[in-house]
Write a protein that holds these residues in place. Structure first.
Motif, PDB file in Angstrom:
ATOM      1  N   LEU A   1     -19.806  24.730 -31.785  1.00 37.38           N
ATOM      2  CA  LEU A   1     -18.459  25.306 -31.867  1.00 37.38           C
ATOM      3  C   LEU A   1     -17.564  24.717 -30.768  1.00 37.38           C
ATOM      4  O   LEU A   1     -16.389  24.434 -30.982  1.00 37.38           O
ATOM      5  CB  LEU A   1     -18.556  26.830 -31.697  1.00 37.38           C
ATOM      6  N   VAL A   2     -18.128  24.522 -29.596  1.00 37.26           N
ATOM      7  CA  VAL A   2     -17.369  23.965 -28.472  1.00 37.26           C
ATOM      8  C   VAL A   2     -17.329  22.434 -28.572  1.00 37.26           C
ATOM      9  O   VAL A   2     -16.279  21.815 -28.394  1.00 37.26           O
ATOM     10  CB  VAL A   2     -17.996  24.403 -27.124  1.00 37.26           C
ATOM     11  N   PHE A   3     -18.474  21.840 -28.911  1.00 34.45           N
ATOM     12  CA  PHE A   3     -18.555  20.384 -28.957  1.00 34.45           C
ATOM     13  C   PHE A   3     -17.782  19.788 -30.145  1.00 34.45           C
ATOM     14  O   PHE A   3     -17.556  18.583 -30.184  1.00 34.45           O
ATOM     15  CB  PHE A   3     -20.015  19.919 -28.963  1.00 34.45           C
ATOM     16  N   ALA A   4     -17.381  20.642 -31.083  1.00 30.92           N
ATOM     17  CA  ALA A   4     -16.548  20.167 -32.189  1.00 30.92           C
ATOM     18  C   ALA A   4     -15.255  19.566 -31.652  1.00 30.92           C
ATOM     19  O   ALA A   4     -14.648  18.685 -32.279  1.00 30.92           O
ATOM     20  CB  ALA A   4     -16.235  21.327 -33.116  1.00 30.92           C
ATOM     21  N   PHE A   5     -14.848  20.005 -30.461  1.00 33.16           N
ATOM     22  CA  PHE A   5     -13.591  19.528 -29.881  1.00 33.16           C
ATOM     23  C   PHE A   5     -13.794  18.360 -28.924  1.00 33.16           C
ATOM     24  O   PHE A   5     -12.868  17.939 -28.246  1.00 33.16           O
ATOM     25  CB  PHE A   5     -12.879  20.697 -29.193  1.00 33.16           C
ATOM     26  N   THR A   6     -15.028  17.859 -28.856  1.00 30.22           N
ATOM     27  CA  THR A   6     -15.282  16.665 -28.034  1.00 30.22           C
ATOM     28  C   THR A   6     -15.288  15.442 -28.949  1.00 30.22           C
ATOM     29  O   THR A   6     -15.035  15.536 -30.151  1.00 30.22           O
ATOM     30  CB  THR A   6     -16.652  16.764 -27.331  1.00 30.22           C
ATOM     31  N   ASP A   7     -15.650  14.313 -28.368  1.00 30.61           N
ATOM     32  CA  ASP A   7     -15.718  13.070 -29.149  1.00 30.61           C
ATOM     33  C   ASP A   7     -17.109  12.839 -29.724  1.00 30.61           C
ATOM     34  O   ASP A   7     -17.500  11.711 -29.958  1.00 30.61           O
ATOM     35  CB  ASP A   7     -15.362  11.881 -28.232  1.00 30.61           C
ATOM     36  N   TRP A   8     -17.865  13.901 -29.952  1.00 30.76           N
ATOM     37  CA  TRP A   8     -19.244  13.662 -30.365  1.00 30.76           C
ATOM     38  C   TRP A   8     -19.379  13.140 -31.804  1.00 30.76           C
ATOM     39  O   TRP A   8     -20.459  12.729 -32.206  1.00 30.76           O
ATOM     40  CB  TRP A   8     -20.141  14.857 -30.080  1.00 30.76           C
ATOM     41  N   GLY A   9     -18.266  13.125 -32.525  1.00 28.11           N
ATOM     42  CA  GLY A   9     -18.329  12.517 -33.858  1.00 28.11           C
ATOM     43  C   GLY A   9     -17.637  11.167 -33.910  1.00 28.11           C
ATOM     44  O   GLY A   9     -17.489  10.568 -34.975  1.00 28.11           O
ATOM     45  N   ALA A  10     -17.219  10.676 -32.753  1.00 28.88           N
ATOM     46  CA  ALA A  10     -16.390   9.462 -32.737  1.00 28.88           C
ATOM     47  C   ALA A  10     -17.191   8.172 -32.941  1.00 28.88           C
ATOM     48  O   ALA A  10     -16.607   7.132 -33.236  1.00 28.88           O
ATOM     49  CB  ALA A  10     -15.619   9.387 -31.418  1.00 28.88           C
ATOM     50  N   CYS A  11     -18.476   8.191 -32.768  1.00 30.04           N
ATOM     51  CA  CYS A  11     -19.278   7.001 -33.100  1.00 30.04           C
ATOM     52  C   CYS A  11     -20.656   7.404 -33.619  1.00 30.04           C
ATOM     53  O   CYS A  11     -21.020   8.581 -33.532  1.00 30.04           O
ATOM     54  CB  CYS A  11     -19.375   6.047 -31.929  1.00 30.04           C
ATOM     55  N   TYR A  12     -21.357   6.411 -34.140  1.00 28.68           N
ATOM     56  CA  TYR A  12     -22.639   6.618 -34.837  1.00 28.68           C
ATOM     57  C   TYR A  12     -22.454   7.680 -35.930  1.00 28.68           C
ATOM     58  O   TYR A  12     -23.286   8.585 -36.070  1.00 28.68           O
ATOM     59  CB  TYR A  12     -23.749   7.057 -33.873  1.00 28.68           C
ATOM     60  N   SER A  13     -21.374   7.581 -36.669  1.00 26.90           N
ATOM     61  CA  SER A  13     -21.066   8.612 -37.653  1.00 26.90           C
ATOM     62  C   SER A  13     -20.375   8.040 -38.885  1.00 26.90           C
ATOM     63  O   SER A  13     -19.826   6.931 -38.841  1.00 26.90           O
ATOM     64  CB  SER A  13     -20.143   9.669 -37.029  1.00 26.90           C
ATOM     65  N   VAL A  14     -20.410   8.815 -39.963  1.00 29.78           N
ATOM     66  CA  VAL A  14     -19.690   8.425 -41.182  1.00 29.78           C
ATOM     67  C   VAL A  14     -18.197   8.373 -40.876  1.00 29.78           C
ATOM     68  O   VAL A  14     -17.484   7.477 -41.343  1.00 29.78           O
ATOM     69  CB  VAL A  14     -19.986   9.448 -42.315  1.00 29.78           C
ATOM     70  N   ASP A  15     -17.724   9.314 -40.062  1.00 29.89           N
ATOM     71  CA  ASP A  15     -16.302   9.352 -39.692  1.00 29.89           C
ATOM     72  C   ASP A  15     -15.874   8.026 -39.072  1.00 29.89           C
ATOM     73  O   ASP A  15     -14.821   7.472 -39.410  1.00 29.89           O
ATOM     74  CB  ASP A  15     -16.040  10.485 -38.686  1.00 29.89           C
ATOM     75  N   ALA A  16     -16.711   7.503 -38.164  1.00 32.49           N
ATOM     76  CA  ALA A  16     -16.390   6.237 -37.491  1.00 32.49           C
ATOM     77  C   ALA A  16     -16.429   5.095 -38.499  1.00 32.49           C
ATOM     78  O   ALA A  16     -15.549   4.227 -38.494  1.00 32.49           O
ATOM     79  CB  ALA A  16     -17.376   5.986 -36.363  1.00 32.49           C
ATOM     80  N   ALA A  17     -17.422   5.118 -39.406  1.00 36.65           N
ATOM     81  CA  ALA A  17     -17.539   4.056 -40.409  1.00 36.65           C
ATOM     82  C   ALA A  17     -16.338   4.076 -41.351  1.00 36.65           C
ATOM     83  O   ALA A  17     -15.825   3.028 -41.737  1.00 36.65           O
ATOM     84  CB  ALA A  17     -18.827   4.250 -41.191  1.00 36.65           C
ATOM     85  N   ARG A  18     -15.869   5.283 -41.692  1.00 36.22           N
ATOM     86  CA  ARG A  18     -14.713   5.406 -42.593  1.00 36.22           C
ATOM     87  C   ARG A  18     -13.444   4.872 -41.952  1.00 36.22           C
ATOM     88  O   ARG A  18     -12.555   4.356 -42.623  1.00 36.22           O
ATOM     89  CB  ARG A  18     -14.510   6.866 -42.988  1.00 36.22           C
ATOM     90  N   ARG A  19     -13.381   5.015 -40.649  1.00 38.91           N
ATOM     91  CA  ARG A  19     -12.199   4.498 -39.932  1.00 38.91           C
ATOM     92  C   ARG A  19     -12.290   2.998 -39.734  1.00 38.91           C
ATOM     93  O   ARG A  19     -11.396   2.382 -39.193  1.00 38.91           O
ATOM     94  CB  ARG A  19     -12.087   5.183 -38.563  1.00 38.91           C
ATOM     95  N   GLY A  20     -13.460   2.442 -40.118  1.00 39.49           N
ATOM     96  CA  GLY A  20     -13.668   1.011 -39.926  1.00 39.49           C
ATOM     97  C   GLY A  20     -13.938   0.664 -38.492  1.00 39.49           C
ATOM     98  O   GLY A  20     -13.809  -0.486 -38.062  1.00 39.49           O
ATOM     99  N   ALA A  21     -14.341   1.665 -37.733  1.00 40.78           N
ATOM    100  CA  ALA A  21     -14.543   1.415 -36.308  1.00 40.78           C
ATOM    101  C   ALA A  21     -15.993   1.060 -36.005  1.00 40.78           C
ATOM    102  O   ALA A  21     -16.390   0.983 -34.856  1.00 40.78           O
ATOM    103  CB  ALA A  21     -14.162   2.658 -35.517  1.00 40.78           C
ATOM    104  N   SER A  22     -16.768   0.843 -37.083  1.00 40.47           N
ATOM    105  CA  SER A  22     -18.195   0.563 -36.914  1.00 40.47           C
ATOM    106  C   SER A  22     -18.790   1.666 -36.040  1.00 40.47           C
ATOM    107  O   SER A  22     -18.562   2.844 -36.280  1.00 40.47           O
ATOM    108  CB  SER A  22     -18.410  -0.803 -36.318  1.00 40.47           C
ATOM    109  N   HIS A  23     -19.556   1.309 -35.035  1.00 40.78           N
ATOM    110  CA  HIS A  23     -20.123   2.337 -34.166  1.00 40.78           C
ATOM    111  C   HIS A  23     -19.323   2.474 -32.884  1.00 40.78           C
ATOM    112  O   HIS A  23     -19.668   3.225 -32.013  1.00 40.78           O
ATOM    113  CB  HIS A  23     -21.572   1.997 -33.833  1.00 40.78           C
ATOM    114  N   HIS A  24     -18.297   1.652 -32.769  1.00 44.02           N
ATOM    115  CA  HIS A  24     -17.533   1.683 -31.521  1.00 44.02           C
ATOM    116  C   HIS A  24     -16.193   2.366 -31.753  1.00 44.02           C
ATOM    117  O   HIS A  24     -15.406   1.930 -32.588  1.00 44.02           O
ATOM    118  CB  HIS A  24     -17.352   0.269 -30.983  1.00 44.02           C
ATOM    119  N   PRO A  25     -15.948   3.428 -31.096  1.00 47.39           N
ATOM    120  CA  PRO A  25     -14.712   4.177 -31.333  1.00 47.39           C
ATOM    121  C   PRO A  25     -13.476   3.427 -30.847  1.00 47.39           C
ATOM    122  O   PRO A  25     -13.533   2.727 -29.847  1.00 47.39           O
ATOM    123  CB  PRO A  25     -14.930   5.440 -30.507  1.00 47.39           C
TER     124      PRO A  25
END
Lengths: 375, 188
Positions: free
Chosen positions: A130-154
């Motif tokens: 609930l708290v970590f949802a507001f961190t960058d913990w989904g910004a890499c190694y994630s589908v979200d990062a892949a969708r942004r075309g950022a590969s694994h690097h945010p």
């Protein structure tokens, strides 16, 4: 005005100590999600459907709004939805939403389970996403990062390191506060009174009433020294009350975690209460950059570049975890052949907590011994 | 921060909400000079139509209940004066004692229907208990045994620590409830 400025400066310096990288947080996200899925954290509350509504005594909160226990279908849906949210959190699909959904669904399920009159204190664990949802913990190694075309690097615009540090600080303070609430009750009750033996009293109660005879419990019961038990009382009250203050510096917090790990080991071996799940919460504050865990996660995260592979993996995982959960066990119990038995699972927790204690000792030696020697 | 403090006071002056940012207090202490440790435990007795009685373990009775503790559920459902009993816990220190009394008053004022509800005497409780007993004694119907009633006795048990272990020195009944059972197709 000066006080306000000093306060802001102090808070800013506290936040600065919690600065971390998106990669480190993402590695932790994967580890945490795996822990959730493997260790059977997601509750299956279908058992409540067989209970009469006369048993329904909800605590104040989510469950208070319900007229009675939910139907079996709703319990099942709740379970499947929570597993789906956990798997989405693991692969980093809409990470913020899935993290929030996981926490809220889990808390809701547990609120119903605790409507029988007893609350188990697992909020520290369930509050984390609930708290970590507001961190960058989904910004890499994630589908979200892949969708942004950022590969694994945010990319820099997706990151907010200050917000991440603030979230880590808030979580640290919440942990500290939770321990403080326990410590202050003990202090008021007279744990530090030399005429009382609180730890020993609870130990005997659990031995006689709850049949807590596992692990080191039989050996500890032979300790007659009142100094030992009095020290245990003072240590518990002292570290629990001071935990809150430790949140203002990451280094202090790590020191407090070392005390907490010692405390959890003590509780496990005396009262046979398993707190091994909290160890993963403390790992949230470790730096994962450049570790072996990061290399593994980096390799595993290749999957998120392949949409169908990710989808197939997620569907299979949801199926397995849901089925195992409905069976009333966990993947780790099945793998270690310990399903349905409390003794081996306590032994497993003892191993986890002993490893954590060794890591804590290693941290203390590496951090403080050179400093002491220099003096 | 203010919310944390407010929630803390609510927890200890009224009732613990869930979720909440609290950890268990384990606030009870034992005094060295007493060298006696006491606590309460339930005993479940099933009375059959044959006149015989069986003793049922609370953990077996509630084995389908997961994620929570058996004794706490037993206290919540199968006791006549749960709230009152906790408020007069003689092992507690005076500060905790006063806090518990204050808490009880707040609960009675805020949740009157909940604190006064006698859960064990409700028909749905009796029906569940009868079904549960028949599940735990599957051969009873074939043997012509039908559970007529169940009693839950609460005992304050005192233990003393001696060289070779922990020994029970006394047992005193503090509470008892009796539930009349009706099983499908039969009358007690």
């Amino acid at each position: 005005m000066r006080i306000r400025e000093a306060y802001i400066r102090f808070l800013a310096s506290s936040l600065a100590t919690y600065s971390t990288t998106a990669e480190s947080l993402a590695v932790f996200r994967v580890l945490f999600s795996l822990h959730v899925l493997l260790f059977g954290i997601i509750p299956d509350i279908s058992f409540v459907a067989d209970l009469p509504d006369s048993f329904f005594t909800p605590p104040f909160g989510f469950a208070y709004l319900l007229p009675g226990f939910p139907s079996p279908l709703l319990c099942m849906l709740l379970h499947v939805a929570t597993v789906m949210a956990a798997v989405a959190m693991l692969v980093g699909y809409r990470t913020r939403l899935s993290s929030l959904a996981f926490s809220l669904l889990c808390l809701f399920s547990y609120a119903i389970a605790y409507s029988l009159g007893k609350i188990n204190h697992n909020t520290m664990y369930l509050l984390l996403p609930l708290v970590f949802a507001f961190t960058d913990w989904g910004a890499c190694y994630s589908v979200d990062a892949a969708r942004r075309g950022a590969s694994h690097h945010p990319s820099s615009e997706t990151l907010n390191s200050v917000r991440s540090a603030a979230a880590l600080f808030c979580y640290a303070f919440a942990i500290g506060w939770m321990f403080f609430t326990a410590g202050i009750q003990k202090a008021v009750a007279g744990w530090c009174d030399f005429s009382s033996q609180a730890t020993l009293g609870w130990f005997i109660q659990y031995q006689a009433g709850e049949q807590a005879h596992q692990l080191l419990s039989p050996w500890l019961s032979t300790i007659r020294s009142s100094v030992f038990w009095e020290l245990a009382d003072w240590f518990t009250v002292g570290f629990e009350i001071l935990f809150c203050c430790a949140a203002f510096r990451r280094q202090w917090m790590l020191l407090a975690f070392c005390c907490a790990i010692l405390f959890h080991n003590m509780v496990l071996h005396t009262l046979n209460i398993d707190s091994s799940g909290f160890m993963i919460c403390y790992l949230a504050f470790a730096r994962w950059d450049g570790t072996m865990a990061q290399r593994w996660v980096e390799r595993l995260a290749q999957i998120v570049n392949h949409r169908w592979l990710t989808l197939s993996f997620s569907v299979v995982l949801v199926g397995i975890v849901t089925t195992v959960g409905i069976m009333g066990t966990s993947i780790i119990d099945l793998v270690t052949f310990t399903a349905g038995s409390s003794k081996p699972s306590l032994l497993r927790s003892a191993i986890i907590e002993a490893v954590a204690l060794l890591l804590a000792l290693r941290f203390l030696i590496r951090t403080y011994v050179p400093a002491i020697l220099r003096r | 921060m203010l919310l944390f403090v407010a929630a803390f006071f609510f927890t200890f002056l009224v009732a613990e909400p869930y979720p909440s940012l609290t950890m268990p207090g384990f606030a009870r202490v034992y005094h060295v000079q007493d060298s006696v440790f006491s606590f309460e435990e339930p005993t479940v007795l099933v009375q059959w139509n044959s006149g015989s009685t069986s003793r049922l373990d609370q953990h077996d009775l509630l084995s389908t209940v997961r994620l929570t503790g058996a004794t706490a559920v037993m206290k919540n459902i199968f006791s006549s004066n749960h709230y009152r009993r906790t408020s007069v816990d003689t092992s507690s220190t005076s500060a905790i004692q006063q806090l518990k009394r204050l808490r009880l008053s707040a609960q009675e004022w805020l949740m009157a229907d909940r604190t006064r509800r006698v859960r064990y005497s409700e028909p749905s409780t009796a029906a569940w208990l009868a079904t549960r007993i028949l599940t735990l004694y599957p051969d009873s119907i074939k043997a012509g045994r039908i559970p007529v009633s169940a009693s839950v006795l609460w005992h304050q048990r005192e233990f003393v620590r001696r060289n070779n272990g922990i020994h029970m020195v006394s047992e005193r009944q503090t509470d008892s409830v009796r539930i009349m059972l009706t099983t499908r197709g039969s009358r007690p």
